[in-house]
Design a protein around this motif. Structure first.
Motif, PDB file in Angstrom:
ATOM      1  N   MET A   1     -10.621  22.696 -67.009  1.00 15.31           N
ATOM      2  CA  MET A   1     -11.010  23.233 -65.728  1.00 15.31           C
ATOM      3  C   MET A   1     -11.187  24.744 -65.840  1.00 15.31           C
ATOM      4  N   GLU A   2     -12.209  25.286 -65.191  1.00 13.45           N
ATOM      5  CA  GLU A   2     -12.464  26.712 -65.231  1.00 13.45           C
ATOM      6  C   GLU A   2     -11.453  27.461 -64.377  1.00 13.45           C
ATOM      7  N   LYS A   3     -11.096  28.639 -64.846  1.00 14.70           N
ATOM      8  CA  LYS A   3     -10.212  29.504 -64.073  1.00 14.70           C
ATOM      9  C   LYS A   3     -11.076  30.279 -63.089  1.00 14.70           C
ATOM     10  N   GLN A   4     -10.894  30.062 -61.800  1.00 12.59           N
ATOM     11  CA  GLN A   4     -11.652  30.760 -60.766  1.00 12.59           C
ATOM     12  C   GLN A   4     -10.702  31.373 -59.758  1.00 12.59           C
ATOM     13  N   PHE A   5     -11.130  32.518 -59.201  1.00 12.01           N
ATOM     14  CA  PHE A   5     -10.390  33.134 -58.114  1.00 12.01           C
ATOM     15  C   PHE A   5     -11.322  34.040 -57.324  1.00 12.01           C
ATOM     16  N   GLU A   6     -10.923  34.342 -56.113  1.00 10.99           N
ATOM     17  CA  GLU A   6     -11.706  35.228 -55.264  1.00 10.99           C
ATOM     18  C   GLU A   6     -11.388  36.670 -55.616  1.00 10.99           C
ATOM     19  N   ALA A   7     -12.402  37.534 -55.497  1.00 13.10           N
ATOM     20  CA  ALA A   7     -12.224  38.959 -55.772  1.00 13.10           C
ATOM     21  C   ALA A   7     -13.089  39.763 -54.812  1.00 13.10           C
ATOM     22  N   ILE A   8     -12.741  41.033 -54.667  1.00 15.12           N
ATOM     23  CA  ILE A   8     -13.502  41.937 -53.804  1.00 15.12           C
ATOM     24  C   ILE A   8     -13.796  43.207 -54.588  1.00 15.12           C
ATOM     25  N   LEU A   9     -15.064  43.607 -54.591  1.00 14.53           N
ATOM     26  CA  LEU A   9     -15.479  44.881 -55.162  1.00 14.53           C
ATOM     27  C   LEU A   9     -15.848  45.794 -54.007  1.00 14.53           C
ATOM     28  N   THR A  10     -15.675  47.083 -54.181  1.00 10.17           N
ATOM     29  CA  THR A  10     -16.004  48.013 -53.110  1.00 10.17           C
ATOM     30  C   THR A  10     -17.210  48.858 -53.485  1.00 10.17           C
ATOM     31  N   SER A  11     -18.016  49.138 -52.487  1.00 15.97           N
ATOM     32  CA  SER A  11     -19.147  50.041 -52.644  1.00 15.97           C
ATOM     33  C   SER A  11     -19.043  51.071 -51.525  1.00 15.97           C
ATOM     34  N   PRO A  12     -19.833  52.131 -51.576  1.00 15.22           N
ATOM     35  CA  PRO A  12     -19.751  53.135 -50.513  1.00 15.22           C
ATOM     36  C   PRO A  12     -20.033  52.567 -49.117  1.00 15.22           C
ATOM     37  N   GLU A  13     -20.837  51.514 -49.037  1.00 21.59           N
ATOM     38  CA  GLU A  13     -21.213  50.964 -47.743  1.00 21.59           C
ATOM     39  C   GLU A  13     -20.290  49.862 -47.243  1.00 21.59           C
ATOM     40  N   THR A  14     -19.779  49.035 -48.151  1.00 24.34           N
ATOM     41  CA  THR A  14     -19.073  47.838 -47.723  1.00 24.34           C
ATOM     42  C   THR A  14     -18.222  47.258 -48.847  1.00 24.34           C
ATOM     43  N   SER A  15     -17.506  46.204 -48.544  1.00 30.73           N
ATOM     44  CA  SER A  15     -16.797  45.422 -49.559  1.00 30.73           C
ATOM     45  C   SER A  15     -17.682  44.251 -49.955  1.00 30.73           C
ATOM     46  N   ILE A  16     -17.578  43.838 -51.211  1.00 27.35           N
ATOM     47  CA  ILE A  16     -18.393  42.744 -51.718  1.00 27.35           C
ATOM     48  C   ILE A  16     -17.463  41.605 -52.122  1.00 27.35           C
ATOM     49  N   ASP A  17     -17.491  40.532 -51.349  1.00 31.49           N
ATOM     50  CA  ASP A  17     -16.668  39.358 -51.625  1.00 31.49           C
ATOM     51  C   ASP A  17     -17.372  38.481 -52.650  1.00 31.49           C
ATOM     52  N   GLY A  18     -16.580  37.929 -53.570  1.00 31.52           N
ATOM     53  CA  GLY A  18     -17.168  37.052 -54.565  1.00 31.52           C
ATOM     54  C   GLY A  18     -16.143  36.172 -55.246  1.00 31.52           C
ATOM     55  N   VAL A  19     -16.635  35.443 -56.231  1.00 33.49           N
ATOM     56  CA  VAL A  19     -15.803  34.525 -57.006  1.00 33.49           C
ATOM     57  C   VAL A  19     -15.916  34.906 -58.477  1.00 33.49           C
ATOM     58  N   VAL A  20     -14.771  34.927 -59.135  1.00 30.40           N
ATOM     59  CA  VAL A  20     -14.712  35.255 -60.562  1.00 30.40           C
ATOM     60  C   VAL A  20     -14.382  33.983 -61.326  1.00 30.40           C
ATOM     61  N   THR A  21     -15.112  33.782 -62.418  1.00 28.85           N
ATOM     62  CA  THR A  21     -14.894  32.623 -63.279  1.00 28.85           C
ATOM     63  C   THR A  21     -14.735  33.091 -64.714  1.00 28.85           C
ATOM     64  N   LYS A  22     -13.719  32.602 -65.390  1.00 31.49           N
ATOM     65  CA  LYS A  22     -13.578  32.879 -66.823  1.00 31.49           C
ATOM     66  C   LYS A  22     -14.651  32.064 -67.534  1.00 31.49           C
ATOM     67  N   ILE A  23     -15.403  32.712 -68.420  1.00 27.38           N
ATOM     68  CA  ILE A  23     -16.526  32.040 -69.076  1.00 27.38           C
ATOM     69  C   ILE A  23     -16.427  32.146 -70.597  1.00 27.38           C
ATOM     70  N   GLN A  24     -17.178  31.303 -71.263  1.00 30.13           N
ATOM     71  CA  GLN A  24     -17.348  31.380 -72.710  1.00 30.13           C
ATOM     72  C   GLN A  24     -18.491  32.369 -72.960  1.00 30.13           C
ATOM     73  N   HIS A  25     -18.283  33.310 -73.840  1.00 33.30           N
ATOM     74  CA  HIS A  25     -19.311  34.279 -74.186  1.00 33.30           C
ATOM     75  C   HIS A  25     -19.523  34.225 -75.685  1.00 33.30           C
ATOM     76  N   LYS A  26     -20.756  34.386 -76.128  1.00 31.67           N
ATOM     77  CA  LYS A  26     -21.052  34.240 -77.555  1.00 31.67           C
ATOM     78  C   LYS A  26     -20.478  35.350 -78.423  1.00 31.67           C
ATOM     79  N   VAL A  27     -20.157  36.501 -77.822  1.00 31.18           N
ATOM     80  CA  VAL A  27     -19.620  37.628 -78.595  1.00 31.18           C
ATOM     81  C   VAL A  27     -18.148  37.892 -78.278  1.00 31.18           C
TER      82      VAL A  27
END
Length: 75
Positions: free
Chosen positions: A1-27
């Motif tokens: 099962m993938e590891k997922q969780f909610e996260a928030i990034l901030t920008s000068p205008e607003t907060s950005i809600d999203g989902v983070v997933t641990k992924i396989q990367h080739k490097v």
């Protein structure tokens, strides 16, 4: 099962809600994919062999501080 969780990034205008997933990367073994709920922001960060977090892919433009902000939420 993938590891997922909610996260928030901030920008000068607003907060950005999203989902983070641990992924396989080739490097990088330790890579995470952030996708905003509205689909406007996509950011992939990974930890290099020295343990430093870096951006390896994503949408433009982006704020460089998002790498550190997301890394803090991963830890």
């Amino acid at each position: 099962m993938e590891k997922q969780f909610e996260a928030i990034l901030t920008s000068p205008e607003t907060s950005i809600d999203g989902v983070v997933t641990k992924i396989q990367h080739k490097v990088y073994n330790d890579a995470y994919d952030f996708k905003s709920i509205d689909g406007d922001v996509h950011l992939v960060i990974a930890k290099d062999e020295d343990g430093n977090w870096l951006r390896v892919a994503g949408t433009e433009p982006y704020l460089s501080g998002w790498v550190d902000e997301l890394a803090e939420q991963i830890i």
